[in-house]
Design an enzyme around this catalytic site. Structure first.
Site, mmCIF file in Angstrom:
data_model
loop_
_atom_site.group_PDB
_atom_site.id
_atom_site.type_symbol
_atom_site.label_atom_id
_atom_site.label_comp_id
_atom_site.label_asym_id
_atom_site.label_seq_id
_atom_site.Cartn_x
_atom_site.Cartn_y
_atom_site.Cartn_z
ATOM 1 N N VAL A 102 0.842 -1.201 0.000
ATOM 2 C CA VAL A 102 0.000 0.000 0.000
ATOM 3 C C VAL A 102 0.877 1.250 0.000
ATOM 4 O O VAL A 102 0.385 2.360 0.197
ATOM 5 C CB VAL A 102 -0.935 -0.002 1.234
ATOM 6 N N ASP A 103 2.192 1.058 -0.239
ATOM 7 C CA ASP A 103 3.154 2.138 0.003
ATOM 8 C C ASP A 103 3.369 3.082 -1.177
ATOM 9 O O ASP A 103 4.038 4.110 -1.026
ATOM 10 C CB ASP A 103 4.502 1.553 0.467
ATOM 11 N N HIS A 118 -4.417 -4.455 -2.072
ATOM 12 C CA HIS A 118 -4.744 -4.146 -0.674
ATOM 13 C C HIS A 118 -4.935 -2.657 -0.426
ATOM 14 O O HIS A 118 -4.823 -2.198 0.712
ATOM 15 C CB HIS A 118 -3.653 -4.724 0.255
ATOM 16 N N CYS A 147 -16.690 13.241 10.657
ATOM 17 C CA CYS A 147 -17.702 14.119 10.070
ATOM 18 C C CYS A 147 -18.326 14.933 11.201
ATOM 19 O O CYS A 147 -18.826 14.361 12.189
ATOM 20 C CB CYS A 147 -18.760 13.293 9.348
ATOM 21 N N GLY A 187 9.097 -11.107 -3.043
ATOM 22 C CA GLY A 187 9.105 -10.509 -1.706
ATOM 23 C C GLY A 187 7.798 -10.640 -0.960
ATOM 24 O O GLY A 187 7.379 -9.712 -0.272
ATOM 25 N N ALA A 231 15.405 -8.688 -3.772
ATOM 26 C CA ALA A 231 14.737 -8.223 -4.995
ATOM 27 C C ALA A 231 15.551 -7.126 -5.687
ATOM 28 O O ALA A 231 15.654 -7.106 -6.916
ATOM 29 C CB ALA A 231 13.338 -7.715 -4.655
HETATM 30 N N1 APR Z 1 13.965 -9.150 -1.266
HETATM 31 C C1 APR Z 1 13.063 -10.162 -1.448
HETATM 32 N N2 APR Z 1 12.297 -10.661 -0.470
HETATM 33 C C2 APR Z 1 12.438 -10.122 0.755
HETATM 34 C C3 APR Z 1 13.356 -9.079 1.052
HETATM 35 C C4 APR Z 1 14.150 -8.594 -0.047
HETATM 36 N N3 APR Z 1 15.036 -7.616 0.113
HETATM 37 N N4 APR Z 1 13.260 -8.760 2.356
HETATM 38 C C5 APR Z 1 12.314 -9.557 2.879
HETATM 39 N N5 APR Z 1 11.811 -10.382 1.927
HETATM 40 C C6 APR Z 1 10.737 -11.361 2.034
HETATM 41 C C7 APR Z 1 10.618 -12.087 3.353
HETATM 42 O O1 APR Z 1 11.442 -13.228 3.379
HETATM 43 C C8 APR Z 1 9.126 -12.445 3.378
HETATM 44 O O2 APR Z 1 8.884 -13.697 2.756
HETATM 45 O O3 APR Z 1 9.526 -10.628 1.910
HETATM 46 C C9 APR Z 1 8.477 -11.353 2.526
HETATM 47 C C10 APR Z 1 7.632 -10.386 3.323
HETATM 48 O O4 APR Z 1 6.525 -11.089 3.820
HETATM 49 P P1 APR Z 1 5.388 -10.376 4.682
HETATM 50 O O5 APR Z 1 6.026 -9.515 5.694
HETATM 51 O O6 APR Z 1 4.463 -11.432 5.140
HETATM 52 O O7 APR Z 1 4.674 -9.414 3.627
HETATM 53 P P2 APR Z 1 3.566 -9.764 2.559
HETATM 54 O O8 APR Z 1 3.730 -11.153 2.037
HETATM 55 O O9 APR Z 1 3.561 -8.659 1.586
HETATM 56 O O10 APR Z 1 2.258 -9.704 3.433
HETATM 57 C C11 APR Z 1 1.008 -9.841 2.799
HETATM 58 O O11 APR Z 1 -0.148 -9.378 4.823
HETATM 59 O O12 APR Z 1 -0.193 -8.149 6.778
HETATM 60 C C12 APR Z 1 -0.736 -8.300 5.520
HETATM 61 O O13 APR Z 1 -1.889 -6.726 4.223
HETATM 62 C C13 APR Z 1 -0.594 -7.062 4.665
HETATM 63 O O14 APR Z 1 -0.140 -6.897 2.297
HETATM 64 C C14 APR Z 1 0.244 -7.516 3.510
HETATM 65 C C15 APR Z 1 -0.021 -9.009 3.472
#
Ligand code: APR
Length: 241
Positions: A102-103, A118, A147, A187, A231
């Site tokens: 969402v960034d 999301h 409101c 990621g 990434a």
């Molecule tokens: N490059 C690639 N992968 C990476 C890096 C990097 N530099 N740094 C971290 N990761 C990986 C981690 O190993 C992990 O598997 O990114 C992943 C992040 O996972 P989450 O924190 O679970 O994020 P995400 O999968 O986007 O979460 C999904 O969950 O909380 C909700 O709505 C929120 O959109 C979010 C959703």
């Protein structure tokens, strides 16, 4: 493995991409599920990312999103975001980018038509069905704003747990997943559905699925190739123009 995946990307007529918090990690944005550094190591998702949590403690939740918006104002897209944007600019029509993030960093890197599964942390909407008196631009400042007439609260324009994804956005992402030759899953822990289901959809439809992640993810088993690494380092190679 990188060479094989790069060859798939080169040959692919259509590429679908699903990104998660990991692609923004190298910009300095915390992920959710990483041990210690992830938000969910510090907070309970049911407190901070559900309607019930917001109704119980609106100020606490609003303040957390306001903090995250401030943090985003000070960070920049990284090489991972930029590689995706550059590829799409060089080959319009070939790449569909769906993100759980969402960034806004994909958009700031120059990606157009990003499918924000999301929502968008910089948008707001009314918590309850708006009355005729509810106008976002007239909301009274507060944490959260409200409101003046009916007291309806503004909430972040993101999708919380238990809420439906924006239907047209989800359907566009699902269509891209079904039609692609290669699906890149970048990621994401692959723990949240329906977003993670896009990888299964692509695999079932015959695409080559490539995971890019620094650590094991729940989608590794769905992938034909798992590229273990950051990434920001891997995407410029994988998507070399
Ligand atoms: N490059 C690639 N992968 C990476 C890096 C990097 N530099 N740094 C971290 N990761 C990986 C981690 O190993 C992990 O598997 O990114 C992943 C992040 O996972 P989450 O924190 O679970 O994020 P995400 O999968 O986007 O979460 C999904 O969950 O909380 C909700 O709505 C929120 O959109 C979010 C959703």
């Amino acid at each position: 493995m990188l060479d094989t995946a790069t060859a798939w990307v080169r040959k692919a007529r259509r590429i679908a991409v699903l990104t998660g918090a990991g692609i923004s990690a190298e910009s300095g944005v915390p992920t959710f599920r990483d041990a210690q550094t992830g938000y969910w190591a510090q907070f309970r998702p049911e407190d901070m990312a559900t309607e019930e949590g917001f109704r119980a403690h609106p100020q606490r939740v609003w303040d957390w999103y306001a903090y995250r918006r401030r943090l985003l104002a000070d960070v920049l897209p990284n090489d991972g975001h930029r590689a995706l944007a550059a590829f799409a600019q060089a080959y319009p029509e070939r790449l569909t980018l769906a993100t759980q993030n969402v960034d806004g960093l994909h958009q700031r890197a120059g990606s157009a038509g990003v499918l924000c599964l999301h929502g968008d942390i910089f948008m707001h909407r009314w918590l309850d069905t708006p009355n005729a008196c509810c106008h976002i631009e007239l909301a009274i400042a507060g944490a959260p704003p409200y409101c003046e007439c009916c007291g309806n609260l503004l909430r972040p324009g993101v999708v919380w747990f238990g809420e439906p994804l924006p239907l047209a956005v989800l359907e566009a992402a699902q269509t891209a997943a079904r039609r692609c030759d290669v699906m890149l899953v970048i990621g994401t822990a692959g723990a949240v559905y329906p977003a993670a289901g896009l990888a299964h959809l692509a695999r079932t439809a015959g695409a080559q699925v490539v995971v890019v992640n620094t650590a094991p993810s729940a989608l590794d088993e769905t992938a034909h190739a798992v590229l273990r690494g950051a990434a920001g380092a891997l995407l410029p190679q994988l998507l070399a123009i």
